[in-house]
Design an enzyme around this catalytic site. Structure first.
Site, PDB file in Angstrom:
ATOM      1  N   HIS A 256       0.850  -1.191   0.000  1.00 13.61           N
ATOM      2  CA  HIS A 256       0.000   0.000   0.000  1.00 13.61           C
ATOM      3  C   HIS A 256       0.880   1.232   0.000  1.00 13.61           C
ATOM      4  O   HIS A 256       1.949   1.231   0.610  1.00 13.61           O
ATOM      5  CB  HIS A 256      -0.900   0.009   1.250  1.00 13.61           C
ATOM      6  CG  HIS A 256      -2.058   0.950   1.122  1.00 13.61           C
ATOM      7  ND1 HIS A 256      -1.974   2.258   1.489  1.00 13.61           N
ATOM      8  CD2 HIS A 256      -3.301   0.751   0.635  1.00 13.61           C
ATOM      9  CE1 HIS A 256      -3.141   2.837   1.235  1.00 13.61           C
ATOM     10  NE2 HIS A 256      -3.958   1.948   0.723  1.00 13.61           N
ATOM     11  N   GLU A 311      -7.826  -5.302   0.172  1.00 14.42           N
ATOM     12  CA  GLU A 311      -8.420  -6.107  -0.889  1.00 14.42           C
ATOM     13  C   GLU A 311      -8.365  -7.602  -0.608  1.00 14.42           C
ATOM     14  O   GLU A 311      -9.184  -8.360  -1.110  1.00 14.42           O
ATOM     15  CB  GLU A 311      -7.724  -5.823  -2.233  1.00 14.42           C
ATOM     16  CG  GLU A 311      -7.639  -4.369  -2.608  1.00 14.42           C
ATOM     17  CD  GLU A 311      -8.988  -3.743  -2.894  1.00 14.42           C
ATOM     18  OE1 GLU A 311     -10.018  -4.389  -2.636  1.00 14.42           O
ATOM     19  OE2 GLU A 311      -9.011  -2.599  -3.375  1.00 14.42           O
TER      20      GLU A 311
HETATM   21  C1  LIG Z   1      -0.808  -0.756  -3.816  1.00 16.93           C
HETATM   22  C2  LIG Z   1       0.435  -0.486  -4.659  1.00 16.93           C
HETATM   23  C3  LIG Z   1      -0.018  -0.076  -6.086  1.00 16.93           C
HETATM   24  C4  LIG Z   1       1.251   0.651  -4.029  1.00 16.93           C
HETATM   25  O1  LIG Z   1       2.280   0.969  -4.918  1.00 16.93           O
HETATM   26  P1  LIG Z   1       3.462   1.992  -4.598  1.00 16.93           P
HETATM   27  O2  LIG Z   1       3.222   2.723  -3.330  1.00 16.93           O
HETATM   28  O3  LIG Z   1       3.690   2.806  -5.831  1.00 16.93           O
HETATM   29  O4  LIG Z   1       4.675   1.033  -4.318  1.00 16.93           O
HETATM   30  P2  LIG Z   1       5.821   0.713  -5.348  1.00 16.93           P
HETATM   31  O5  LIG Z   1       5.218   0.274  -6.649  1.00 16.93           O
HETATM   32  O6  LIG Z   1       6.766   1.869  -5.361  1.00 16.93           O
HETATM   33  O7  LIG Z   1       6.467  -0.549  -4.660  1.00 16.93           O
HETATM   34  C5  LIG Z   1       7.587  -0.502  -3.796  1.00 16.93           C
HETATM   35  C6  LIG Z   1       8.351  -1.818  -3.933  1.00 16.93           C
HETATM   36  O8  LIG Z   1       7.554  -2.882  -3.398  1.00 16.93           O
HETATM   37  C7  LIG Z   1       7.218  -3.818  -4.420  1.00 16.93           C
HETATM   38  N1  LIG Z   1       5.814  -4.179  -4.278  1.00 16.93           N
HETATM   39  C8  LIG Z   1       4.798  -3.359  -3.927  1.00 16.93           C
HETATM   40  N2  LIG Z   1       3.646  -4.073  -3.845  1.00 16.93           N
HETATM   41  C9  LIG Z   1       3.974  -5.344  -4.158  1.00 16.93           C
HETATM   42  C10 LIG Z   1       3.201  -6.521  -4.247  1.00 16.93           C
HETATM   43  N3  LIG Z   1       1.904  -6.544  -3.999  1.00 16.93           N
HETATM   44  N4  LIG Z   1       3.826  -7.658  -4.608  1.00 16.93           N
HETATM   45  C11 LIG Z   1       5.150  -7.650  -4.861  1.00 16.93           C
HETATM   46  N5  LIG Z   1       5.937  -6.562  -4.774  1.00 16.93           N
HETATM   47  C12 LIG Z   1       5.342  -5.416  -4.437  1.00 16.93           C
HETATM   48  C13 LIG Z   1       7.473  -3.115  -5.741  1.00 16.93           C
HETATM   49  O9  LIG Z   1       7.780  -4.035  -6.742  1.00 16.93           O
HETATM   50  C14 LIG Z   1       8.639  -2.213  -5.378  1.00 16.93           C
HETATM   51  O10 LIG Z   1       9.791  -3.016  -5.364  1.00 16.93           O
HETATM   52  P3  LIG Z   1      11.232  -2.372  -5.779  1.00 16.93           P
HETATM   53  O11 LIG Z   1      11.571  -1.422  -4.657  1.00 16.93           O
HETATM   54  O12 LIG Z   1      12.135  -3.548  -5.852  1.00 16.93           O
HETATM   55  O13 LIG Z   1      11.047  -1.673  -7.092  1.00 16.93           O
HETATM   56  C15 LIG Z   1       1.312  -1.761  -4.740  1.00 16.93           C
HETATM   57  O14 LIG Z   1       1.692  -2.172  -3.441  1.00 16.93           O
HETATM   58  C16 LIG Z   1       0.635  -2.909  -5.488  1.00 16.93           C
HETATM   59  O15 LIG Z   1       0.752  -2.981  -6.722  1.00 16.93           O
HETATM   60  N6  LIG Z   1      -0.057  -3.855  -4.765  1.00 16.93           N
HETATM   61  C17 LIG Z   1      -0.765  -4.920  -5.431  1.00 16.93           C
HETATM   62  C18 LIG Z   1      -2.130  -4.446  -5.914  1.00 16.93           C
HETATM   63  C19 LIG Z   1      -3.111  -4.233  -4.786  1.00 16.93           C
HETATM   64  O16 LIG Z   1      -3.280  -5.095  -3.920  1.00 16.93           O
HETATM   65  N7  LIG Z   1      -3.784  -3.076  -4.830  1.00 16.93           N
HETATM   66  C20 LIG Z   1      -4.795  -2.715  -3.850  1.00 16.93           C
HETATM   67  C21 LIG Z   1      -4.354  -1.556  -3.036  1.00 16.93           C
HETATM   68  S1  LIG Z   1      -5.471  -1.239  -1.699  1.00 16.93           S
END
Ligand SMILES: CC(C)(COP(=O)(O)OP(=O)(O)OC[C@H]1O[C@@H](n2cnc3c(N)ncnc32)[C@H](O)[C@@H]1OP(=O)(O)O)[C@@H](O)C(=O)NCCC(=O)NCCS
Length: 366
Positions: A256, A311
């Site tokens: 998140h 979720e």
């Molecule tokens: C929610 C979300 C979009 C937040 O994204 P964000 O704040 O931009 O975080 P980032 O994309 O910068 O991720 C940071 C790191 O954690 C990793 N990461 C984040 N969520 C992850 C997940 N669910 N599974 C695997 N790796 C994940 C990213 O790959 C990144 O790794 P890196 O540092 O090696 O590049 C992200 O955690 C995600 O895609 N989660 C899965 C989808 C989901 O469940 N969404 C519902 C949200 S309520």
């Protein structure tokens, strides 16, 4: 030229003051206007919490009855909206149908600034659009909304065409309350941006629905069901998740932008789901998958503080109340409409157009 600071994904950028909610990502807390969201989910109803968010306080009996009857009076869809939905091919996904259906509700009466009447009318119709389409997809004659049922019970009634089970209504109500509002998330921000141009409520909420649809936002719970299907057995959880992480995939239901500890909504929803699913092997598998996923996320992404988000157990609750996964994100939209509208009203009360900048990194003309 002044020095420009870029925040990719607008991380850490505060774009508005709000009285609606506090999302405390460090301590894992969620407050709706001076109340713990978790307590509201256990003790209050959809309508009471909507009243809190829209009017600033929990309703007394008279205020609650007024809001309920206004919602009831606005549930029916105009016939042209139904006719237009009937024209949409059956392979178009429900979020696109909802976005189109909501968009069709816009008319000259929806000018800026938004009014409470518009907010109530829209909130009342969102569940009817979803249920109308679902009945058509299942080949059933859509039922008319029932005026003796509250918002959540009527939604379940319209979706299934049968008397809703009380335990299901209570569980779904808790889910809908916990997801009504959540700060400056992507869909809420989209709605505020549109509204800040003095565009109408319907245009703002149509944009918000488009943002919610994405798998990184509201589209995640169907991804959880898909993942669980592919994992299938407890023994397969670790190899499946390892492979996904090694391929650089994201595990749906984890991580998140704001919560760096466990999402408090996921904790509350786990309790709600467990009450309905005590003997369900799917739920036992989900609990196991969560444990393994958390261990592996720490191993593959150390220090990123990736925890279970709303979720993961939202999928469990919606599955337990008998909703197909195609309805998960649309059901999220049913609840989040309340928060979008509250933000759009708040934006309008103190409006300035939201207009950030970009940094040009292209070539200059010769
Ligand atoms: C929610 C979300 C979009 C937040 O994204 P964000 O704040 O931009 O975080 P980032 O994309 O910068 O991720 C940071 C790191 O954690 C990793 N990461 C984040 N969520 C992850 C997940 N669910 N599974 C695997 N790796 C994940 C990213 O790959 C990144 O790794 P890196 O540092 O090696 O590049 C992200 O955690 C995600 O895609 N989660 C899965 C989808 C989901 O469940 N969404 C519902 C949200 S309520």
């Amino acid at each position: 030229m002044s020095q420009q600071v870029i925040s990719i994904g607008l991380e850490g950028i505060v774009v508005a003051e709000t009285e609606l909610s506090l999302v405390d990502g460090i301590n894992g807390l969620l407050v709706y206007r001076n109340h713990w969201a978790r307590d509201l989910a256990i003790e209050k109803t959809f309508e009471e919490v909507a009243h809190l968010l829209w009017y600033g306080h929990l309703p007394d009996r008279e205020e609650l009855n007024r809001l309920k009857s206004q919602l009831v009076a606005n549930r029916t869809l105009p016939s042209y909206v139904k006719a237009a939905i009937d024209l949409i091919p059956s392979d178009v996904d429900m979020m696109s149908v909802l976005r189109t259906g909501v968009s069709l509700l816009g008319n000259a009466g929806h000018d800026w600034p938004p009014t409470m009447d518009q907010v109530i009318s829209l909130t009342a119709k969102v569940p009817t659009i979803v249920a109308y389409r679902q009945a058509r997809l299942e080949g059933r004659e859509p039922v008319e909304p029932r005026s003796d049922l509250d918002h959540t019970a009527n939604y379940l009634y319209m979706l299934k065409g049968t008397e809703p089970n009380q335990a299901h209504v209570r569980a779904l109500d808790a889910y809908l309350i916990l997801t009504q509002e959540h700060g400056m998330n992507a869909s809420t921000f989209s709605g505020r941006v549109v509204s800040s141009t003095r565009s109408d409520l319907i245009s703002a909420v149509t944009a918000a629905i488009g943002a919610l649809k994405g798998p990184l936002h509201g589209g995640a719970p169907s991804g959880v069901i898909e993942m669980m299907e592919q994992i299938g057995t407890p023994e397969n959880a670790e190899p499946w998740l390892r492979k996904a992480l090694e391929n650089g995939e994201r595990i749906m239901g984890f991580g998140h932008r704001v919560y760096k500890t466990r999402d408090p909504r996921s904790e509350a929803l786990q309790v709600v789901a467990s009450q309905l699913s005590a003997d369900d092997p799917w739920f036992a598998l989900a609990t196991h998958v969560e444990k393994v996923a958390l261990k592996l996320l720490e191993e593959y992404k150390p220090g990123r503080k990736l925890n279970t988000n709303v979720e993961f157990y939202a999928a469990a609750v919606m599955r337990a109340v008998g909703l197909p996964d195609t309805l998960f994100t649309p059901t999220f939209a049913v609840s989040r409409t309340v928060g979008w509208c509250a933000h759009i009203l708040e934006q309008a009360a103190n409006n300035r157009i939201i207009r950030p900048e970009s940094l040009y990194i292209g070539q200059m003309p010769k």
